[in-house]
Motif scaffolding. Structure first.
Motif, PDB file in Angstrom:
ATOM      1  N   ASP A  24       0.835  -1.199   0.000  1.00 21.30           N
ATOM      2  CA  ASP A  24       0.000   0.000   0.000  1.00 21.30           C
ATOM      3  C   ASP A  24       0.874   1.255   0.000  1.00 21.30           C
ATOM      4  O   ASP A  24       2.039   1.224   0.410  1.00 21.30           O
ATOM      5  CB  ASP A  24      -0.877   0.037   1.256  1.00 21.30           C
ATOM      6  CG  ASP A  24      -1.728  -1.207   1.430  1.00 21.30           C
ATOM      7  OD1 ASP A  24      -2.023  -1.867   0.418  1.00 21.30           O
ATOM      8  OD2 ASP A  24      -2.080  -1.509   2.590  1.00 21.30           O
ATOM      9  N   MET A  40       0.437   5.716   0.865  1.00 22.52           N
ATOM     10  CA  MET A  40      -0.359   6.700   1.581  1.00 22.52           C
ATOM     11  C   MET A  40      -0.374   7.984   0.758  1.00 22.52           C
ATOM     12  O   MET A  40       0.687   8.582   0.527  1.00 22.52           O
ATOM     13  CB  MET A  40       0.261   6.921   2.964  1.00 22.52           C
ATOM     14  CG  MET A  40      -0.399   7.970   3.818  1.00 22.52           C
ATOM     15  SD  MET A  40       0.223   7.947   5.550  1.00 22.52           S
ATOM     16  CE  MET A  40       1.999   8.013   5.301  1.00 22.52           C
ATOM     17  N   ARG A  44      -8.867   4.051   6.975  1.00 20.16           N
ATOM     18  CA  ARG A  44      -8.474   4.166   5.565  1.00 20.16           C
ATOM     19  C   ARG A  44      -8.220   5.615   5.161  1.00 20.16           C
ATOM     20  O   ARG A  44      -7.442   5.876   4.252  1.00 20.16           O
ATOM     21  CB  ARG A  44      -9.554   3.542   4.669  1.00 20.16           C
ATOM     22  CG  ARG A  44      -9.683   2.036   4.811  1.00 20.16           C
ATOM     23  CD  ARG A  44     -10.667   1.477   3.792  1.00 20.16           C
ATOM     24  NE  ARG A  44     -10.680   0.027   3.804  1.00 20.16           N
ATOM     25  CZ  ARG A  44     -11.469  -0.719   4.569  1.00 20.16           C
ATOM     26  NH1 ARG A  44     -12.316  -0.120   5.415  1.00 20.16           N
ATOM     27  NH2 ARG A  44     -11.413  -2.028   4.519  1.00 20.16           N
ATOM     28  N   VAL A  64      -5.171   5.758   2.394  1.00 21.47           N
ATOM     29  CA  VAL A  64      -4.455   4.577   1.934  1.00 21.47           C
ATOM     30  C   VAL A  64      -4.814   4.290   0.479  1.00 21.47           C
ATOM     31  O   VAL A  64      -5.958   4.463   0.053  1.00 21.47           O
ATOM     32  CB  VAL A  64      -4.770   3.359   2.836  1.00 21.47           C
ATOM     33  CG1 VAL A  64      -6.213   2.891   2.673  1.00 21.47           C
ATOM     34  CG2 VAL A  64      -3.794   2.223   2.560  1.00 21.47           C
ATOM     35  N   PRO A 115       2.262  -3.215   5.674  1.00 28.31           N
ATOM     36  CA  PRO A 115       2.158  -2.308   4.530  1.00 28.31           C
ATOM     37  C   PRO A 115       1.264  -2.837   3.420  1.00 28.31           C
ATOM     38  O   PRO A 115       1.245  -2.254   2.335  1.00 28.31           O
ATOM     39  CB  PRO A 115       3.611  -2.199   4.055  1.00 28.31           C
ATOM     40  CG  PRO A 115       4.185  -3.543   4.365  1.00 28.31           C
ATOM     41  CD  PRO A 115       3.539  -3.974   5.647  1.00 28.31           C
ATOM     42  N   LEU A 122      -4.310   2.340   7.374  1.00 25.23           N
ATOM     43  CA  LEU A 122      -3.283   3.147   7.993  1.00 25.23           C
ATOM     44  C   LEU A 122      -3.410   2.997   9.504  1.00 25.23           C
ATOM     45  O   LEU A 122      -4.528   2.914  10.028  1.00 25.23           O
ATOM     46  CB  LEU A 122      -3.436   4.621   7.609  1.00 25.23           C
ATOM     47  CG  LEU A 122      -3.369   4.932   6.105  1.00 25.23           C
ATOM     48  CD1 LEU A 122      -3.727   6.398   5.862  1.00 25.23           C
ATOM     49  CD2 LEU A 122      -1.998   4.607   5.536  1.00 25.23           C
ATOM     50  N   ASN A 135       1.950   3.874   7.481  1.00 21.94           N
ATOM     51  CA  ASN A 135       1.725   2.821   6.495  1.00 21.94           C
ATOM     52  C   ASN A 135       2.666   1.654   6.773  1.00 21.94           C
ATOM     53  O   ASN A 135       2.361   0.510   6.451  1.00 21.94           O
ATOM     54  CB  ASN A 135       1.958   3.356   5.082  1.00 21.94           C
ATOM     55  CG  ASN A 135       1.679   2.329   4.000  1.00 21.94           C
ATOM     56  OD1 ASN A 135       0.618   1.704   3.994  1.00 21.94           O
ATOM     57  ND2 ASN A 135       2.626   2.121   3.095  1.00 21.94           N
TER      58      ASN A 135
END
Length: 291
Positions: free
Chosen positions: A123, A125, A254, A281, A212, A217, A196
């Motif tokens: 992911d 951010m 999120r 995210v 991650p 988050l 993250n």
């Protein structure tokens, strides 16, 4: 792996390691028969433009040499494309490399990871139009960073030590308004971070165990600490044990908006801007080469 690779380095990373590691990475990749285009930007914006142009021209793998700031730049360029990001760590923090199990002091081993071509989707951010990888810090540590950047001397780590002492001298609670997926919280705190990944700042494990690739988050709030409490608690960030502190609270969301007066936030070692800021995210946005 792909035979079309662009290599982008920060030559000043790690007090000059960036330049040395970039040269070794370039030779090793070309020695393995990989077609490599070496990129060198004049500044962050120029480097990002060069990386995006290379990807638009058919480059399938972008390799960055440097610290977490360079990884952030690479992630910003690669996100939303089918390309992959390779990392040759050369910074002082290297928190992304630490989290993903990349070799942090061996550029040849890091290049071998690139050559093997195994990737993991992680992911990112999104904050203010840019994508970040590790942690958005918006508390005492961010105040220290901002103060250090205002000082012209001394150079190196001592500047941050002096900045920390300066901010500690005037330490007082900060009033925050935090929105977590629509829920509003008003509180006072000393530390606030949106993570993250688990660590930032060269191993400060603010959100131990954060994944991650979970689509969330981790939001950390440490209620007001006195000068003595902060000084005694700070070493616990390096062991990941701060979460057992009675004033440590952690939530998941999120989408997070953090507002507070007089605070300039930092992420991936770089200045992001004054609060309020919203972090969201972006699940599975980055394909990064890992062992």
């Amino acid at each position: 792996m792909s035979t079309a690779v662009a290599l982008l380095a920060n030559p000043t990373a790690g007090r000059g390691r960036g330049a040395t590691y970039a040269g070794r990475a370039l030779r090793r990749l070309r020695g393995a028969g990989v077609e490599v285009t070496a990129l060198q930007g004049a500044d962050h914006a120029h480097a990002l433009d060069l990386a995006r142009a290379a990807l638009a021209g058919g480059t399938e793998t972008l390799v960055v040499v440097g610290g977490d700031g360079m990884v952030q730049l690479g992630a910003d360029a690669v996100a939303g494309t089918s390309a992959r990001l390779g990392v040759v760590p050369a910074g002082t923090g290297n928190d992304v490399a630490r989290t993903l199990g990349l070799p942090r002091r061996d550029p040849d081993a890091a290049v071998e990871v690139v050559l093997r071509g195994h990737h993991r989707e992680v992911d990112l951010m999104a904050v203010s139009g840019r994508r970040h990888v590790t942690v958005l810090s918006a508390g005492f540590d961010a105040l220290v960073n901002e103060r250090a950047n205002q000082l012209t001397r001394p150079r190196g780590q001592l500047r941050y030590t002096l900045a920390a002492l300066d901010r500690l001298r005037v330490l007082e609670p900060i009033g925050y308004t935090i929105e977590l997926d629509g829920e509003t919280i008003r509180t006072e705190a000393t530390l606030v971070a949106v993570a993250n990944m688990a660590s930032f700042g060269g191993g400060l494990r603010i959100a131990e165990g954060a994944r991650p690739d979970d689509g969330y988050l981790d939001v950390v709030v440490v209620a007001p600490l006195t000068r003595r409490e902060l000084a005694r608690s700070y070493p616990r960030l390096f062991t990941g044990s701060l979460e057992t502190h009675p004033r440590y609270e952690r939530r998941r969301a999120r989408r997070v908006t953090v507002a507070a007066p007089g605070v300039v936030a930092y992420a991936d070692g770089e200045r992001v801007g004054p609060l309020p800021l919203t972090a969201e995210v972006v699940p599975g946005a980055l394909r990064v080469l890992v062992p």
